[in-house]
Design a protein around this motif. Structure first.
Motif, short mmCIF file in Angstrom:
data_model
loop_
_atom_site.label_atom_id
_atom_site.label_comp_id
_atom_site.label_asym_id
_atom_site.label_seq_id
_atom_site.Cartn_x
_atom_site.Cartn_y
_atom_site.Cartn_z
N ASN A 177 -6.74 -3.15 8.10
CA ASN A 177 -5.95 -2.73 6.91
C ASN A 177 -6.84 -2.72 5.70
O ASN A 177 -6.64 -1.97 4.72
N ALA A 236 0.74 -1.20 0.22
CA ALA A 236 -0.04 0.17 0.02
C ALA A 236 0.84 1.12 -0.06
O ALA A 236 0.50 2.39 -0.68
N ASP A 243 0.72 0.06 -4.57
CA ASP A 243 0.36 -1.25 -5.21
C ASP A 243 -0.90 -1.68 -4.34
O ASP A 243 -0.96 -2.75 -3.64
N THR A 244 -2.26 -1.04 -4.61
CA THR A 244 -3.44 -1.54 -3.82
C THR A 244 -3.81 -2.76 -4.04
O THR A 244 -4.00 -3.65 -3.22
N LYS A 245 -3.59 -3.23 -5.44
CA LYS A 245 -4.23 -4.66 -5.75
C LYS A 245 -3.15 -5.75 -4.91
O LYS A 245 -3.88 -6.66 -4.42
N ARG A 278 -10.35 4.25 1.56
CA ARG A 278 -9.50 5.39 0.69
C ARG A 278 -10.00 5.20 -0.84
O ARG A 278 -9.70 6.38 -1.52
N GLU A 279 -10.48 3.92 -1.19
CA GLU A 279 -11.00 3.93 -2.61
C GLU A 279 -12.42 3.98 -2.74
O GLU A 279 -12.85 3.81 -3.83
N ALA A 297 -1.49 -5.08 -2.10
CA ALA A 297 -1.75 -5.11 -0.83
C ALA A 297 -3.09 -5.79 -0.51
O ALA A 297 -3.11 -6.61 0.60
N GLU A 298 -4.20 -5.62 -1.07
CA GLU A 298 -5.28 -6.46 -0.91
C GLU A 298 -5.13 -7.66 -1.06
O GLU A 298 -5.69 -8.55 -0.04
N LEU A 318 -7.97 0.36 3.24
CA LEU A 318 -8.08 0.46 1.83
C LEU A 318 -9.26 0.70 1.01
O LEU A 318 -9.15 1.48 0.15
#
Length: 267
Positions: free
Chosen positions: A193, A165, A169-171, A200-201, A173-174, A197
């Motif tokens: 967390n 994150a 790199d959100t993908k 934030r999106e 991170a998830e 995420l």
């Protein structure tokens, strides 16, 4: 970090065992008579005594008694300066004290003595990520996750998620955080967390859902209560928002989060 058994818990466990003991059966008594006598404290090797001192230091670290932890680590080092785990705890203590250079030197020393120790490497990765070096941290977590004997992969997965994150790199991170939940179902840190995420999106419904396991903790952190209030504010549920705010102000009145929510923070 590995959780060391508290000396107090060990003493309590031994006391309970003594209370629960009973006279042995004849066969058991004979078997016990054949056993060698227990090793006396003064017969323990320097490394064994260094290990005991290091475990004591870890316990003091977890209780926030950094001065006593450093004292015990000094005792451990005097007994065996080649024992790698003592430098691991040194790194954690110095990190907590904000002495980054000493922390880094300690972690590097620990890894030079035990390069395959996943616990040390995970703590080193967490240090790198927490000091603004997430790109350097990611290979450390990946190496830890290749170790089939590592007992708490969820810790490395959560840290890898937070580091991803930080890199934007959100993908990834998830993905790491979902894997952490698979390894440790209901883990509140992973769930928090994921909620962060999603918030934030602007995936508000999903963020709200991720908050459920977070709020099942006995005492949610200020950060969790703050995030919950912000999610409900965005959702327009004023009653739920007030509930989070009330818990935050009552439980953590002096926290930065309580002050932020009082001044209308969130965005």
């Amino acid at each position: 970090m590995k959780r060391f058994a508290s000396p107090l818990l060990v003493v309590a466990a031994l006391a309970l065992a003594a209370c629960a003991s009973k006279a042995p059966a004849p066969q058991q008594a004979q078997a016990e008579a054949d056993l060698p006598p227990p090793v006396k404290t003064q017969q323990a090797t320097p490394q064994q005594r260094a290990q005991i001192r290091t475990e004591l230091a870890a316990g003091y670290y977890e209780r926030g008694q950094m001065d006593v932890a450093l004292e015990e680590l000094g005792n451990a080092k005097a007994l065996d300066p080649t024992y790698p785990k003592l430098y691991n705890i040194y790194g954690l203590v110095y990190s907590m004290l904000g002495e980054k250079a000493k922390a880094e030197e300690s972690f590097r020393q620990a890894l030079s003595l035990a390069p395959t120790d996943s616990e040390i490497r995970e703590n080193w990765g967490a240090f790198l990520c927490g000091t603004g070096r997430p790109k350097e941290a990611m290979p450390e977590f990946e190496q830890v996750l290749k170790d089939p004997l590592y007992k708490t992969p969820e810790i490395a997965l959560i840290n890898a998620g937070k580091c991803s994150a930080a890199l934007g790199d959100t993908k990834s991170a998830e993905d790491y955080l979902r894997r952490a939940l698979s390894a440790s179902p209901g883990n509140p840190t992973a769930a928090y967390n994921l909620a962060l995420l999603a918030y934030r999106e602007k995936r508000n419904g999903e963020a709200r859902a991720w908050m459920r396991p977070v709020m099942q903790q006995q005492s949610p952190s200020p950060a969790a209560l703050y995030l919950g209030a912000c999610i409900e504010r965005r959702q327009g549920d004023r009653e739920a928002e007030r509930s989070y705010e009330s818990q935050l102000k009552n439980r953590w009145p002096d926290s930065p989060e309580a002050k932020a929510i009082a001044s209308g923070g969130c965005e």
